[in-house]
Design a protein around this motif. Structure first.
Motif, mmCIF file in Angstrom:
data_model
loop_
_atom_site.group_PDB
_atom_site.id
_atom_site.type_symbol
_atom_site.label_atom_id
_atom_site.label_comp_id
_atom_site.label_asym_id
_atom_site.label_seq_id
_atom_site.Cartn_x
_atom_site.Cartn_y
_atom_site.Cartn_z
ATOM 1 N N ASN A 37 49.665 4.813 -3.839
ATOM 2 C CA ASN A 37 49.010 3.838 -2.965
ATOM 3 C C ASN A 37 49.857 2.572 -2.841
ATOM 4 N N SER A 38 50.434 2.363 -1.686
ATOM 5 C CA SER A 38 51.322 1.213 -1.497
ATOM 6 C C SER A 38 50.563 -0.117 -1.483
ATOM 7 N N ALA A 39 49.232 -0.068 -1.481
ATOM 8 C CA ALA A 39 48.442 -1.308 -1.489
ATOM 9 C C ALA A 39 48.371 -1.952 -2.867
ATOM 10 N N PHE A 40 48.733 -1.223 -3.905
ATOM 11 C CA PHE A 40 48.665 -1.798 -5.247
ATOM 12 C C PHE A 40 49.600 -3.004 -5.349
ATOM 13 N N GLN A 41 49.057 -4.088 -5.909
ATOM 14 C CA GLN A 41 49.834 -5.324 -6.036
ATOM 15 C C GLN A 41 49.948 -5.791 -7.484
ATOM 16 N N TYR A 42 48.963 -5.446 -8.292
ATOM 17 C CA TYR A 42 48.900 -5.924 -9.672
ATOM 18 C C TYR A 42 49.051 -4.725 -10.601
ATOM 19 N N PHE A 43 49.932 -4.867 -11.562
ATOM 20 C CA PHE A 43 50.276 -3.745 -12.429
ATOM 21 C C PHE A 43 50.163 -4.176 -13.888
ATOM 22 N N MET A 44 49.551 -3.340 -14.675
ATOM 23 C CA MET A 44 49.282 -3.670 -16.063
ATOM 24 C C MET A 44 49.670 -2.521 -16.980
ATOM 25 N N TRP A 45 49.980 -2.879 -18.199
ATOM 26 C CA TRP A 45 50.132 -1.906 -19.274
ATOM 27 C C TRP A 45 49.143 -2.248 -20.378
ATOM 28 N N TYR A 46 48.439 -1.227 -20.821
ATOM 29 C CA TYR A 46 47.489 -1.375 -21.909
ATOM 30 C C TYR A 46 47.979 -0.554 -23.096
ATOM 31 N N ARG A 47 47.677 -1.068 -24.273
ATOM 32 C CA ARG A 47 47.957 -0.346 -25.508
ATOM 33 C C ARG A 47 46.605 -0.016 -26.138
ATOM 34 N N GLN A 48 46.451 1.221 -26.553
ATOM 35 C CA GLN A 48 45.190 1.645 -27.157
ATOM 36 C C GLN A 48 45.479 2.326 -28.479
ATOM 37 N N TYR A 49 45.083 1.664 -29.552
ATOM 38 C CA TYR A 49 45.191 2.277 -30.860
ATOM 39 C C TYR A 49 44.049 3.268 -31.028
ATOM 40 N N ASP A 81 58.282 -9.981 -22.620
ATOM 41 C CA ASP A 81 57.459 -10.645 -23.626
ATOM 42 C C ASP A 81 57.844 -10.074 -24.972
ATOM 43 N N GLY A 82 58.695 -10.810 -25.670
ATOM 44 C CA GLY A 82 59.163 -10.327 -26.963
ATOM 45 C C GLY A 82 59.942 -9.037 -26.813
ATOM 46 N N ARG A 83 59.511 -8.001 -27.500
ATOM 47 C CA ARG A 83 60.214 -6.715 -27.448
ATOM 48 C C ARG A 83 59.816 -5.867 -26.243
ATOM 49 N N PHE A 84 58.904 -6.354 -25.451
ATOM 50 C CA PHE A 84 58.361 -5.582 -24.334
ATOM 51 C C PHE A 84 58.876 -6.131 -23.002
ATOM 52 N N THR A 85 59.282 -5.216 -22.122
ATOM 53 C CA THR A 85 59.690 -5.574 -20.768
ATOM 54 C C THR A 85 58.987 -4.653 -19.789
ATOM 55 N N ALA A 86 58.314 -5.247 -18.812
ATOM 56 C CA ALA A 86 57.666 -4.480 -17.753
ATOM 57 C C ALA A 86 58.476 -4.631 -16.480
ATOM 58 N N GLN A 87 58.677 -3.530 -15.796
ATOM 59 C CA GLN A 87 59.396 -3.546 -14.521
ATOM 60 C C GLN A 87 58.531 -2.915 -13.450
ATOM 61 N N VAL A 88 58.578 -3.481 -12.263
ATOM 62 C CA VAL A 88 57.863 -2.922 -11.119
ATOM 63 C C VAL A 88 58.847 -2.783 -9.970
ATOM 64 N N ASP A 89 58.903 -1.611 -9.382
ATOM 65 C CA ASP A 89 59.702 -1.358 -8.187
ATOM 66 C C ASP A 89 58.747 -0.825 -7.120
ATOM 67 N N LYS A 90 58.237 -1.724 -6.302
ATOM 68 C CA LYS A 90 57.243 -1.314 -5.315
ATOM 69 C C LYS A 90 57.843 -0.417 -4.255
ATOM 70 N N SER A 91 59.123 -0.590 -3.961
ATOM 71 C CA SER A 91 59.735 0.246 -2.918
ATOM 72 C C SER A 91 59.753 1.712 -3.345
#
Lengths: 117, 110
Positions: free
Chosen positions: B27-39, B58-68
């Motif tokens: 879905n190209s309409a998505f604008q907000y992207f999240m990662w969740y961690r669940q123990y 953020d510290g050891r974590f890097t989030a990347q988004v490539d909408k194209s």
């Protein structure tokens, strides 16, 4: 971020009975959501609960089976009615927080682990 | 095609490894992207949040988004046993209707 608590944390119930799960948030929120997470699966949205209106149910979920109350901006309940073993799952409450700048974040409660025997 | 797909499947890595977790969406309409961690036996906790395309660290974590390419990634550097959890990607267009990926179970071995 919102802090969410759920009661009970877990329960074992008999087939045919009903269980009401409570969700309490430490701040006022407009939108609350109820999800189900079956073992090893991702999250499935059951319904969206807005204060002062009927809950909106997703395909495959109906009000008679999963009645929801939303009496105020910090509290909601989900009832799992006439339970069967297929209802064994984790039930999660979540809230949406719209932040300055227009971004959206969603926060989850710790979940209620339900086992139906 | 599912709305959101996530790979890899269950993943085991040695402590200190770099981990790459990925989601693709339709879905190209998505604008907000999240990662969740669940123990295990816990609710999901928000780990990273990104708006539109770009990187966020953020510290050891890097989030990347490539909408194209309709592709998002989470990188974990210097992975630790405490990172062992299930990682869920999630996305939404303008709030409501958050869509979650199926999750990747990560085990970091000491």
């Amino acid at each position: 971020s919102a802090v969410i608590s759920q009661k009970p944390s877990r329960d074992i119930c008999q087939r045919g009975t009903s269980l009401t799960i409570q969700c309490q948030v430490d701040s006022q929120v407009t939108m609350m959501f109820w999800y189900r997470q079956q073992p090893g699966q991702s999250l499935t949205l059951i319904a969206t609960a807005n204060q002062g209106s009927e809950a909106t149910y997703e395909s495959g979920f109906v009000i008679d089976k999963f009645p929801i109350s939303r009496p105020n901006l910090t509290f909601s309940t989900l009832t799992v009615s006439n339970m069967s073993p297929e209802d064994s799952s984790i039930y999660l409450c979540s809230v949406e927080d719209r932040l300055a700048g227009g971004s959206y974040e969603q926060y989850f409660g710790p979940g209620t682990r339900l086992t139906v025997t | 095609q599912k709305e959101v797909e996530q790979d890899p499947g269950p993943l085991s890595v040695p402590e200190g490894a770099i981990v790459s977790l990925n989601c693709t969406y339709s879905n190209s309409a998505f604008q907000y992207f999240m990662w969740y961690r669940q123990y295990s036996r816990k609710g999901p906790e928000l780990l990273m949040y990104t708006y539109s395309s770009g990187n966020k660290e953020d510290g050891r974590f890097t989030a990347q988004v490539d909408k194209s390419s309709k592709y998002i990634s989470l990188f974990i550097r210097d992975s630790q046993p405490s990172d062992s959890a299930t990682y869920l990607c999630a996305m939404t267009s303008y709030g409501q209707n958050f869509v979650f990926g199926p999750g990747t179970r990560l085990s970091v071995l000491p």
